[in-house]
Design a protein around this motif. Structure first.
Motif, mmCIF file in Angstrom:
data_model
loop_
_atom_site.group_PDB
_atom_site.id
_atom_site.type_symbol
_atom_site.label_atom_id
_atom_site.label_comp_id
_atom_site.label_asym_id
_atom_site.label_seq_id
_atom_site.Cartn_x
_atom_site.Cartn_y
_atom_site.Cartn_z
ATOM 1 N N ALA A 167 16.729 11.808 11.390
ATOM 2 C CA ALA A 167 15.788 12.329 10.395
ATOM 3 C C ALA A 167 16.313 12.226 8.966
ATOM 4 O O ALA A 167 15.541 12.036 8.016
ATOM 5 C CB ALA A 167 15.447 13.784 10.721
ATOM 6 N N SER A 168 17.613 12.348 8.798
ATOM 7 C CA SER A 168 18.176 12.349 7.444
ATOM 8 C C SER A 168 18.318 10.948 6.857
ATOM 9 O O SER A 168 18.107 10.744 5.656
ATOM 10 C CB SER A 168 19.538 13.050 7.438
ATOM 11 O OG SER A 168 20.445 12.362 8.284
ATOM 12 N N LEU A 178 19.005 0.620 10.217
ATOM 13 C CA LEU A 178 18.676 1.398 9.025
ATOM 14 C C LEU A 178 18.131 0.478 7.927
ATOM 15 O O LEU A 178 18.850 -0.359 7.393
ATOM 16 C CB LEU A 178 19.937 2.106 8.516
ATOM 17 C CG LEU A 178 19.783 2.982 7.278
ATOM 18 C CD1 LEU A 178 18.835 4.138 7.561
ATOM 19 C CD2 LEU A 178 21.136 3.514 6.835
ATOM 20 N N PRO A 179 16.840 0.608 7.604
ATOM 21 C CA PRO A 179 15.847 1.432 8.308
ATOM 22 C C PRO A 179 15.424 0.771 9.617
ATOM 23 O O PRO A 179 15.659 -0.411 9.828
ATOM 24 C CB PRO A 179 14.698 1.488 7.319
ATOM 25 C CG PRO A 179 14.793 0.195 6.566
ATOM 26 C CD PRO A 179 16.249 -0.103 6.443
#
Length: 225
Positions: A167-168, A178-179
């Motif tokens: 979530a962070s 990521l992403p």
């Protein structure tokens, strides 16, 4: 030029002892007298160190020291050459080992890429997957010795949960891309299909680290990849 005789040194010593013995009354008898005569006769034919002029003595001693220094220098030079040879051999061996390792990693990476291309359409979509099914997919897609390295990373990144989301940071999936949307390059179903995530993750490891094992080496040193 008069030479120094080793025999001369010995005779000189014997002469001195015999002379002192005669003075204090230690030496007596015909046998000792004969010895004295022999020593004196021999000494007469020999050159004593004290008979050589001081300047010549210094030159002889200097020559001896120079010879010793030359011998020591030669031995030191030989030892240095041997040490240099050993270091060169060690360096060559290390270079060869590094080249062999790099070659093996390239072969493993190429094998991994081939496996990924070969298995591109072998996994039909399902509504859900068990951990065992996901691991089986990964083993078939990654293949070879790289699977264990790939598995080590996935275990730590997501625990084999293909829906794992951070979530962070926004990282998503088995390999925590990521992403997560990066995995769209491997398939539009990247959110729900572990095979798509595995293929994307393997390609990422191959492109950035040469292989899954190269990525695992980096991960162990940095706790990320």
């Amino acid at each position: 030029m008069t030479r120094i005789s080793v025999r001369g040194f010995a005779v000189a010593s014997a002469t001195a002892v015999t002379t002192v013995g005669a003075v204090v009354g230690v030496a007596s008898g015909s046998q000792q007298g004969q010895t004295t005569n022999d020593v004196e006769a021999t000494a007469a034919d020999s050159t004593l160190l004290e008979d050589i002029p001081a300047g010549q003595q210094a030159r002889v001693q200097t020559a001896s020291l120079t010879q010793q220094a030359d011998t020591a220098h030669a031995e030191a030079k030989k030892a240095a050459a041997e040490e240099a040879r050993k270091k060169a051999a060690e360096k060559a061996a290390a270079k060869k080992a590094a080249e062999e390792k790099a070659a093996k990693e390239r072969e493993a990476a190429e094998a991994s890429r081939s496996a990924a291309r070969a298995d591109a359409g072998d996994f039909p979509a399902q509504s859900s997957y068990t951990v065992a099914e996901v691991k089986s997919m990964a083993q078939k897609i990654v293949g070879g010795s790289n699977f264990q390295c790939f598995s080590e990373i996935v275990e730590r990144e997501s625990g084999w949960n293909y829906r794992a989301s951070n979530a962070s940071s926004g990282a998503y999936g088995l390999v925590q891309a990521l992403p997560g949307s990066k995995m769209a390059s491997a398939g539009a179903d990247w959110r729900t299909n572990p095979a798509t995530q595995i293929k994307w993750g393997l390609n990422y490891m191959n492109d950035r680290y040469g292989s899954a094992c190269g990525a695992w080496d980096f991960w162990q040193a940095n706790n990320w990849y």
